[in-house]
Design an enzyme around this catalytic site. Structure first.
Site, PDB file in Angstrom:
ATOM      1  N   SER A  29      -2.337  -3.588  -5.159  1.00 14.03           N
ATOM      2  CA  SER A  29      -2.050  -3.725  -3.185  1.00 14.03           C
ATOM      3  C   SER A  29      -3.551  -4.537  -3.037  1.00 14.03           C
ATOM      4  CB  SER A  29      -2.682  -2.265  -2.719  1.00 14.03           C
ATOM      5  OG  SER A  29      -4.052  -1.410  -3.512  1.00 14.03           O
TER       6      SER A  29
ATOM      7  N   LYS B 292      -3.425  -5.085   3.901  1.00 11.40           N
ATOM      8  CA  LYS B 292      -4.120  -4.748   5.010  1.00 11.40           C
ATOM      9  C   LYS B 292      -3.800  -6.006   6.017  1.00 11.40           C
ATOM     10  CE  LYS B 292      -6.506  -1.342   4.169  1.00 11.40           C
ATOM     11  NZ  LYS B 292      -6.183  -0.028   4.845  1.00 11.40           N
TER      12      LYS B 292
END
Length: 329
Positions: free
Chosen positions: A313, A57
């Site tokens: 992720s 992110k």
């Protein structure tokens, strides 16, 4: 925007990569002979759990905030997130000296809340099952004039996440490989849409699959329907990082064009994948971050004899919960 009216093109991703140079970890692909043998395929993992702030992110958040005007800088940032986007925004805001307020669900993992605050951001809680993030954020935008940095439905966010795709293709080329399949954990679609633009530009034959938690498979059902479909309320999953109500307005058209499909995985499959990541890759991966690895065991995609990439992720998980999940697997 590309020639077909989609939110981003490869030029946007390359421009994001230039902005991010020197700010991110270029996470190198890792693999396990044991997992290759288990799945009878060559599997390479992109460990974004080792990225700055512990997830991918940071890439999108930094790319968006780096383009703030002087006026936006003064107004401050409002964002909403279960934790990974929160940390990406808070860390980036601190680098640029901008005040950030992050709206987080009451059930967000405590490690994500603590990390977000450690970067100097203010945290405001909401009930994700009885309130919407937009209604909680509205006063900060409308009354205080703060700038919304959304978690996925924004061209700069999408392009920043797409830099992972550039690295995937570059690493594959360096090794003389071409990926047959790519599996990416998916919530609102910002990560996979950005990656898909980069991968399709550099490796057009690679089939790209989104992976979602069971009962939160809005992308899978939307791709089948040909239009965005929302999730039914009332369900729960341990994959807090990828629980979103429906595909983004900007991300879905990109994913509709570029993806081979999407797969839903159970929480039990995710726990088993987390155990495999720890056992074979020596990586702590959070539940949502491990969805792509969980998809390999689903059997929905025939990967035998193929070369496969999997994005891990994120790795931001409360260690007590992590221990419970690993033990349960």
């Amino acid at each position: 925007m590309d020639s077909q009216g989609l939110a981003i093109d490869i030029g946007d991703v390359e421009a994001a990569a230039a902005r991010l140079k020197g700010q991110i970890v270029s996470t190198r692909l890792v693999e396990s002979e044991a997992l290759n043998a288990k799945y009878k395929a060559r599997i390479l993992f992109k460990p974004e759990c080792l990225q700055r702030t512990g997830s991918f992110k940071f890439r999108g958040a930094y790319n968006r905030i780096s383009q703030f005007t002087g006026d936006e800088h003064k107004r401050g940032i409002i964002a909403y997130s279960s934790g990974n986007h929160a940390q990406g925004v808070a860390s980036s805001a601190k680098l640029f000296g901008i005040h950030a307020t992050i709206i987080m669900p009451l059930d967000a993992p405590q490690t994500k809340v603590a990390n977000t605050r450690s970067y100097g951001a203010e945290v405001v809680f909401y009930d994700r099952y009885n309130q919407t993030r937009d209604e909680v954020a509205a006063p900060y935008i409308e009354e205080r004039g703060m700038v919304l940095v959304p978690p996925y439905d924004d061209p700069s966010i999408m392009a920043g996440q797409g830099t992972i795709g550039l690295e995937l293709v570059a690493d594959a080329n360096e090794r003389g490989l071409t990926f047959d399949h790519l599996f990416v954990p998916t919530g609102g679609g910002g990560l996979i849409s950005g990656i898909s633009v980069a991968v399709k530009a550099g490796s057009p034959g690679t089939r790209i699959w989104g992976v979602e938690p069971e009962n939160f498979d809005d992308l899978r059902r939307s791709l089948i329907a040909g239009e965005p479909v929302a999730n039914e309320p009332g369900h729960r999953s341990i994959c807090d990082a990828i629980l979103t109500p429906q595909p983004g307005n900007l991300t879905f058209p990109v994913n509709k064009r570029n993806l081979a499909g999407a797969i839903a995985v159970t929480d039990d499959a995710v726990k088993a994948a987390m155990r495999d990541a720890a056992n074979y890759l020596k990586l702590i991966v959070e539940p949502g971050g491990c969805a792509g690895l969980a998809a390999l065991a689903s059997g929905e995609v025939d990967i035998e004899g193929k070369t496969v990439a999997v994005v891990l992720s994120g790795g931001n998980v409360d260690l007590d919960l992590y221990g419970e999940f690993i033990a349960a697997a």
